[in-house]
Design a protein around this motif. Structure first.
Motif, PDB file in Angstrom:
ATOM      1  N   SER A 235       0.740  -1.168   0.156  1.00  0.00           N
ATOM      2  CA  SER A 235       0.105  -0.039  -0.045  1.00  0.00           C
ATOM      3  C   SER A 235       0.830   1.113  -0.163  1.00  0.00           C
ATOM      4  O   SER A 235       0.325   2.455  -0.469  1.00  0.00           O
ATOM      5  N   LEU A 236       2.122   1.218   0.373  1.00  0.00           N
ATOM      6  CA  LEU A 236       2.998   2.231   0.598  1.00  0.00           C
ATOM      7  C   LEU A 236       3.307   2.758  -0.941  1.00  0.00           C
ATOM      8  O   LEU A 236       3.777   3.806  -1.274  1.00  0.00           O
ATOM      9  N   LEU A 237       3.248   1.961  -2.084  1.00  0.00           N
ATOM     10  CA  LEU A 237       3.613   2.278  -3.362  1.00  0.00           C
ATOM     11  C   LEU A 237       2.549   3.010  -3.865  1.00  0.00           C
ATOM     12  O   LEU A 237       3.146   3.997  -4.997  1.00  0.00           O
ATOM     13  N   PHE A 238       1.459   3.102  -3.248  1.00  0.00           N
ATOM     14  CA  PHE A 238       0.193   4.379  -3.539  1.00  0.00           C
ATOM     15  C   PHE A 238       0.339   5.544  -3.041  1.00  0.00           C
ATOM     16  O   PHE A 238      -0.237   6.402  -3.498  1.00  0.00           O
ATOM     17  N   ILE A 239       1.188   5.735  -2.056  1.00  0.00           N
ATOM     18  CA  ILE A 239       1.520   7.013  -1.444  1.00  0.00           C
ATOM     19  C   ILE A 239       2.996   7.597  -2.058  1.00  0.00           C
ATOM     20  O   ILE A 239       3.838   6.938  -2.241  1.00  0.00           O
ATOM     21  N   GLY A 240       2.495   8.812  -2.178  1.00  0.00           N
ATOM     22  CA  GLY A 240       3.821   9.647  -3.039  1.00  0.00           C
ATOM     23  C   GLY A 240       3.498  10.081  -4.404  1.00  0.00           C
ATOM     24  O   GLY A 240       2.385   9.616  -5.009  1.00  0.00           O
ATOM     25  N   GLN A 241       4.194  10.860  -5.018  1.00  0.00           N
ATOM     26  CA  GLN A 241       4.227  11.231  -6.398  1.00  0.00           C
ATOM     27  C   GLN A 241       4.578  10.003  -7.497  1.00  0.00           C
ATOM     28  O   GLN A 241       5.531   9.321  -7.180  1.00  0.00           O
TER      29      GLN A 241
ATOM     30  N   GLN B 144       2.624  -0.914  -8.878  1.00  0.00           N
ATOM     31  CA  GLN B 144       1.295  -0.715  -7.699  1.00  0.00           C
ATOM     32  C   GLN B 144       0.323  -1.982  -7.770  1.00  0.00           C
ATOM     33  O   GLN B 144       0.306  -2.847  -7.084  1.00  0.00           O
ATOM     34  N   GLN B 145      -0.164  -2.157  -9.116  1.00  0.00           N
ATOM     35  CA  GLN B 145      -1.508  -2.994  -9.195  1.00  0.00           C
ATOM     36  C   GLN B 145      -0.838  -4.612  -9.242  1.00  0.00           C
ATOM     37  O   GLN B 145      -1.389  -5.456  -8.822  1.00  0.00           O
ATOM     38  N   PRO B 146       0.209  -4.849 -10.111  1.00  0.00           N
ATOM     39  CA  PRO B 146       0.686  -6.118 -10.131  1.00  0.00           C
ATOM     40  C   PRO B 146       1.121  -6.655  -8.915  1.00  0.00           C
ATOM     41  O   PRO B 146       0.887  -7.838  -8.670  1.00  0.00           O
ATOM     42  N   VAL B 147       2.004  -5.896  -8.090  1.00  0.00           N
ATOM     43  CA  VAL B 147       2.324  -6.307  -6.762  1.00  0.00           C
ATOM     44  C   VAL B 147       1.141  -6.562  -5.944  1.00  0.00           C
ATOM     45  O   VAL B 147       1.296  -7.770  -5.342  1.00  0.00           O
ATOM     46  N   PHE B 148       0.194  -5.637  -5.815  1.00  0.00           N
ATOM     47  CA  PHE B 148      -0.874  -5.861  -5.084  1.00  0.00           C
ATOM     48  C   PHE B 148      -1.715  -6.940  -5.319  1.00  0.00           C
ATOM     49  O   PHE B 148      -1.949  -8.080  -4.513  1.00  0.00           O
TER      50      PHE B 148
ATOM     51  N   GLY C  20      -9.808  11.578  -7.952  1.00  0.00           N
ATOM     52  CA  GLY C  20      -8.547  12.036  -7.581  1.00  0.00           C
ATOM     53  C   GLY C  20      -7.922  11.239  -6.452  1.00  0.00           C
ATOM     54  O   GLY C  20      -7.810  10.048  -6.404  1.00  0.00           O
ATOM     55  N   LYS C  21      -7.442  12.045  -5.439  1.00  0.00           N
ATOM     56  CA  LYS C  21      -6.765  11.411  -4.193  1.00  0.00           C
ATOM     57  C   LYS C  21      -7.787  10.423  -3.652  1.00  0.00           C
ATOM     58  O   LYS C  21      -7.213   9.462  -2.892  1.00  0.00           O
ATOM     59  N   ALA C  22      -8.994  10.539  -3.571  1.00  0.00           N
ATOM     60  CA  ALA C  22      -9.928   9.683  -3.075  1.00  0.00           C
ATOM     61  C   ALA C  22      -9.989   8.377  -3.436  1.00  0.00           C
ATOM     62  O   ALA C  22      -9.941   7.285  -2.806  1.00  0.00           O
ATOM     63  N   MET C  23      -9.561   8.022  -4.767  1.00  0.00           N
ATOM     64  CA  MET C  23      -9.533   6.780  -5.342  1.00  0.00           C
ATOM     65  C   MET C  23      -8.462   6.067  -4.835  1.00  0.00           C
ATOM     66  O   MET C  23      -8.586   4.892  -4.447  1.00  0.00           O
ATOM     67  N   VAL C  24      -7.372   6.706  -4.674  1.00  0.00           N
ATOM     68  CA  VAL C  24      -5.989   6.174  -4.201  1.00  0.00           C
ATOM     69  C   VAL C  24      -6.485   5.942  -2.622  1.00  0.00           C
ATOM     70  O   VAL C  24      -6.058   4.578  -2.306  1.00  0.00           O
ATOM     71  N   THR C  25      -7.014   6.826  -1.926  1.00  0.00           N
ATOM     72  CA  THR C  25      -7.238   6.392  -0.376  1.00  0.00           C
ATOM     73  C   THR C  25      -8.131   5.237  -0.295  1.00  0.00           C
ATOM     74  O   THR C  25      -7.986   4.243   0.345  1.00  0.00           O
ATOM     75  N   VAL C  26      -9.230   5.081  -1.326  1.00  0.00           N
ATOM     76  CA  VAL C  26     -10.110   3.937  -1.230  1.00  0.00           C
ATOM     77  C   VAL C  26      -9.320   2.637  -1.239  1.00  0.00           C
ATOM     78  O   VAL C  26      -9.654   1.683  -0.641  1.00  0.00           O
ATOM     79  N   GLU C  27      -8.518   2.612  -2.314  1.00  0.00           N
ATOM     80  CA  GLU C  27      -7.655   1.344  -2.524  1.00  0.00           C
ATOM     81  C   GLU C  27      -6.922   1.161  -1.352  1.00  0.00           C
ATOM     82  O   GLU C  27      -6.829  -0.272  -0.926  1.00  0.00           O
ATOM     83  N   ILE C  28      -6.095   1.874  -0.902  1.00  0.00           N
ATOM     84  CA  ILE C  28      -5.273   1.798   0.211  1.00  0.00           C
ATOM     85  C   ILE C  28      -6.006   1.224   1.523  1.00  0.00           C
ATOM     86  O   ILE C  28      -5.479   0.345   2.021  1.00  0.00           O
TER      87      ILE C  28
END
Length: 744
Positions: free
Chosen positions: A514-520, A529-533, A679-687
C-alpha cells in the motif's frame, strides 16, 4: 472678396448638377474686340466624380480635393469610440447615395450597424413637413450617433428645423460640405452642441486675418455686397432710418461676430476659391507670356487665342500658393483631401466656437492616418462622458454575446460563460476553455494555474495511511516471529506451518504494497502498484484456500476406504498456492507487456487541481485481477462454510469463513466506492481496502491463535488437547507435516 470669400467679378454659371458650383470667366477687357474670347468653367464646390467625365464636361475643372476617403475617416471615428449603432442622413441624390453605399460597406467590415437611413429630398424646402416627418423620425430613433452628409444648401431642412428645446441626446457627425455653424438664430446653437465635423484641412493664408480685422464698408465704399452684409449682421444703418436700428459704430469689427454670422477662419470652400483665383491668374499669366513671345517673333497668327486653348494651360498649371501648399489643377493628379476633425461648442453665454480635436490624413501610413485628442472633446449633453452609441450594453469579461433573433449583430444579450470557460475581453462572441493546466476563476474572466496535488506522506491522510501500513506489517512480522518460536506446539503444527508462514509473509507484503500508492507517481511505482498488489493478495488468498482444502481433506480422509486419501500428499498445499498464484503472475506479465500502467495528470477530477495518479493502462486487466482474487476468496469462503461443523479442536473452518466474509465484504464495497471516487480519493479507497482486508485476515485467523499461544500456554499441549477431544468424543489424526496420527 465678399463675405464668403468670392471675388466680386465672379458670377455663378448655370447649374449642370446639384453639386456644380463654378466660376465663369468672362472675356477680359484687354482683349475686347475679338482679340481673345474664351470661356472656362472651374468648379469650387465639393468634388463630384460625375463632373470628371470629360466627354460631358470637357471644359470643367474641379479645384476641390478628392473626398473619396471621407467615409473611411468617419468609420475610423466610430471604431475609435466603439460606436456600433449609427444613424445615417444623406441627401437624396447621386452623391448622397454613393456616400451611403460606401460608408455602409465600410461599417459592415468593421462591425458597425446602421440603425436607420434617412434621405433628404433635395427639392423639398417645406419647413413644416420636414419638422413633422423628417426630424421626428431622427429624434425618436434609438441611435445616439447621427452621421449627416450633404452640402449647406441641400441640408437646409435639417439646419432650419425647429428642434425641441430639450433635445434628445444625439451626437451629430457632419461631413466636410455642411457648415454646421449656419443657423437662423443665435439660440439654436445648443441643438448641435458637441457635434463633430470633418472639415477640409486648410493652411493659414498670410495676411488674411489682418485683412478681415481691418475690413469696413467705409474702406470699400463701392462694394455693395460688403455694405449689405455689414448692415445685416450688425443690425445697424449707415443713417438713422428707424428707432429700432441705430447708426453703425465706426469701431465695429467682423472679429466680434458669432460663428453663425461670420467665421474669421478661412473655410474649406473659401480656400478652394482662393486656389481657383490663383489658378486662373497663373493660366492668364501663361497666356499673356505666350502672346508676348509670339508677338516678338512676328507670328501674327498666334495672336488670336481660341477658348479651347485655355484648357491646356489650366490642365498643366501647378504652383505653390502663398500659404505654401502645392496646388495642381489637373484633378487626375490631385491628392486626397485631408480633414481636420472639429468640435462644435456652444457656450452658455450664447457664443460658439469650432475647436480642432483631431485629423484624418488618408495618405499617411496606417496607424498614423487618424489622430484625435479625446480629452479635448466636449460631448454636449454628456458633458465629459463618452456617449454610448451602441444598440446593447457591452458584455463585460466573463460574459458572451447572445444574438437576438431577427436583430442585427450589434443588438444582443449577455450570457455568463459556461462552466469551465472564460472570456477576458469586452463583447466576446465566444467563450474559450482554459488550458489543461489552468482553470477559470469565479468571475470567469481569466485562467488560474491549477495546483498540482497527489497523495503524499506529508499530509495528514497520507501519513496516517502510511503509519497504519507500517504498523500492521510490524504486527504481522511479530505474529510470524511467535509462530516460528512456537512452531513445535500442537496449535502451530495443526495449522500447517508452511501455509501459515506463507500467509503471514504475504500479509506483510500486502500491508507494505500500500506504500506504493503514497507519494508522487512515477513510471516505476505505477508499474509495481497493481501487479504487486494482485500477486501478493493472490498468494494470501491461495494460502487460505489451501488451508481450507487441507482441513476438509484431513477430516474426510480419516474414513477407511476413502478415495480422498490419494490427494493427501504433504506438498498438496504448496501445489495449490503455486498453481493459483501462477495464473495471476502470468496474467500480470501479459498486462505489463501489452498495456502497462503509467503516470498521468488528471486535470478534470477536481476543480482547480491537477491530480497526479497512475492510469491502469488496461481497465479490463485491473478488474480481471480483482475478479480472480474474488473468485479464489469466494471458493475459500464456500469450502470453509461447508466445513464449519467439523470437529473444532483444530478446525480453522469457522475462522477462515469469517475472515473470507470480511475480505469479500471489503472488496465488494470497494468496487462502487472506487468508481464514484475522484482524484486522491480513489487512491485512498484502494489503500484502505488493502489495509482493511489484510487486517481482517490477520485478525480472524492468527490473533486467536496468538492469544492461546501467549496467554494460555496450558491449553497448547498435547495432553490438554487430547483430553478436550476425548471429552467431546472426537477422533482426529493430525501431523504438522500432514503425517496424521490417531488420538482419542
Amino acid at each position: 472678396m465678399g463675405p464668403k470669400g468670392i471675388p466680386s467679378w465672379c458670377t455663378h454659371c448655370p447649374q449642370k448638377s446639384a453639386a456644380l458650383n463654378c466660376l465663369k470667366l468672362p472675356p477680359h477687357p484687354e482683349f475686347s474686340g475679338g482679340l481673345l474670347e474664351f470661356s472656362a468653367e472651374i468648379s469650387y464646390g465639393p468634388f463630384d466624380p460625375i463632373l470628371s467625365d470629360k466627354i460631358q464636361f470637357p471644359s470643367l475643372y474641379q479645384m476641390a480635393p478628392k473626398d473619396s476617403s471621407l467615409h473611411k475617416g468617419v468609420v475610423h471615428l466610430m471604431v475609435y469610440f466603439k460606436w456600433n449603432w449609427i444613424g445615417l442622413v444623406a441627401t437624396d441624390d447621386i452623391r448622397g447615395e454613393t456616400f451611403l453605399w460606401e460608408i455602409r460597406e465600410k461599417m459592415l467590415k468593421n462591425g458597425v450597424c446602421v440603425s436607420f437611413t434617412e434621405k433628404i429630398p433635395v427639392s423639398e424646402r417645406g419647413h413644416k413637413e420636414s419638422h413633422e416627418n423628417f426630424m421626428a423620425r431622427i429624434l425618436e430613433s434609438s441611435s445616439e450617433v447621427i452621421v449627416v452628409h450633404g452640402d449647406a444648401d441641400s441640408l437646409m431642412i435639417l439646419r432650419y428645423s425647429q428642434l425641441p428645446i430639450l433635445s434628445i441626446r444625439k451626437v451629430w457627425i457632419a461631413t466636410s460640405h455642411w457648415d454646421i455653424t449656419m443657423r437662423p438664430g443665435y439660440r439654436q446653437g445648443h441643438d448641435f452642441h458637441g457635434a463633430l465635423t470633418f472639415s477640409y484641412s486648410t493652411s493659414e493664408v498670410p495676411g488674411f486675418q489682418i485683412f478681415l480685422r481691418t475690413i469696413k464698408p467705409s474702406k470699400y465704399p463701392n462694394d455693395i455686397l460688403l455694405r449689405g452684409f455689414w448692415l445685416s449682421v450688425f443690425r445697424c444703418s449707415d443713417q438713422l432710418e428707424n428707432e429700432e436700428q441705430g447708426i453703425c459704430s465706426p469701431n465695429a469689427s467682423l472679429q466680434t461676430l458669432p460663428l453663425c454670422s461670420f467665421d474669421m477662419t478661412m473655410s474649406g470652400l473659401s480656400y478652394t476659391i482662393y486656389n481657383t483665383v490663383y489658378a486662373v491668374a497663373w493660366a492668364l499669366h501663361e497666356v499673356f507670356l505666350r502672346k508676348s513671345e509670339k508677338n516678338l517673333m512676328g507670328h501674327e497668327e498666334y495672336l488670336v487665342f481660341h477658348s479651347w486653348q485655355l484648357h491646356s494651360f489650366l490642365k498643366n498649371i501647378q504652383f505653390n500658393n502663398s500659404a505654401g501648399d502645392y496646388v495642381i489643377v489637373d484633378e487626375k493628379r490631385s491628392s486626397e483631401a485631408q480633414y481636420a476633425i472639429m468640435n462644435y461648442i456652444f457656450f452658455p453665454n450664447e457664443t460658439d466656437a469650432l475647436v480642432e480635436v483631431g485629423q484624418f490624413v488618408p495618405s499617411a501610413p496606417l496607424g498614423q492616418d487618424f489622430t484625435i485628442c479625446e480629452d479635448a472633446i466636449v460631448w454636449g449633453w454628456w458633458k465629459s462622458q463618452l456617449p454610448p452609441g451602441v444598440c446593447s450594453e457591452s458584455c463585460g469579461p466573463g460574459f458572451r454575446k447572445i444574438p437576438l433573433e431577427g436583430q442585427v449583430t450589434c443588438c444582443y444579450d449577455c450570457s455568463p460563460c459556461p462552466e469551465g470557460e472564460i472570456s477576458s475581453h469586452m463583447d466576446s462572441d465566444q467563450c474559450k476553455k482554459c488550458p489543461e493546466d489552468e482553470y477559470p476563476n469565479e468571475q470567469r474572466d481569466c485562467c488560474l494555474s491549477k495546483v498540482v496535488t497527489f497523495l503524499t506522506v506529508k499530509e495528514p491522510l497520507g501519513m496516517t495511511l502510511a503509519l497504519m501500513a507500517v504498523s500492521f506489517s510490524l504486527l504481522t512480522s511479530l505474529v510470524l516471529v511467535v509462530f516460528v518460536k512456537y512452531q513445535d506446539t500442537p496449535i502451530v503444527k495443526a495449522n500447517n506451518r508452511t501455509l501459515s508462514y506463507t500467509l503471514l509473509i504475504s500479509l506483510i507484503f500486502c500491508f507494505l504494497c500500500s506504500l506504493l500508492f503514497i507519494g508522487q507517481p512515477t513510471p516505476a511505482t505505477c508499474l509495481l502498484q497493481q501487479p504487486v498488489f494482485g500477486v501478493v493478495f493472490t498468494v494470501a488468498v491461495s494460502s487460505i484456500l489451501a488451508k481450507t482444502i487441507i482441513v476438509v481433506l484431513a477430516f474426510r480422509g480419516i474414513r477407511p476406504g476413502s478415495r480422498i486419501r490419494m490427494f493427501m500428499h504433504p506438498r498438496m498445499s504448496i501445489y495449490v498456492v503455486l498453481i493459483c498464484s501462477g495464473f495471476q503472475m502470468i496474467f500480470c506479465g501479459i498486462w505489463l507487456g501489452t498495456y502497462p500502467p503509467f503516470p498521468e495528470a488528471d486535470t478534470h477530477s477536481e476543480y482547480g487541481r491537477i491530480i497526479l495518479r497512475c492510469n491502469e493502462g488496461s481497465v479490463f486487466a485491473f478488474y480481471f485481477i480483482l475478479g480472480y482474487m474474488g473468485f479464489l476468496a469466494l471458493g475459500s469462503f464456500t469450502v470453509a462454510f461447508l466445513a464449519r461443523n467439523l470437529p473444532d479442536t483444530f478446525n480453522e473452518a469457522k475462522f477462515i469463513t469469517f475472515s473470507m466474509l470480511v475480505f469479500c465484504s471489503v472488496w465488494v464495497s470497494f468496487l462502487p466506492t472506487y468508481q464514484s471516487s475522484k482524484g486522491k480519493a480513489m487512491v485512498t479507497v484502494e489503500i484502505f481496502s488493502i489495509l482493511a482486508s489484510s487486517a481482517g485476515l490477520l485478525g480472524c485467523i492468527f490473533i486467536p491463535k496468538c492469544y492461546v499461544i501467549l496467554l494460555k500456554p496450558d491449553s497448547n499441549t498435547q495432553r490438554q488437547i487430547k483430553s478436550k477431544s476425548a471429552s467431546k468424543g472426537n477422533t482426529f489424526f493430525w501431523n504438522a507435516g500432514l503425517h496424521f496420527q490417531y488420538w482419542e
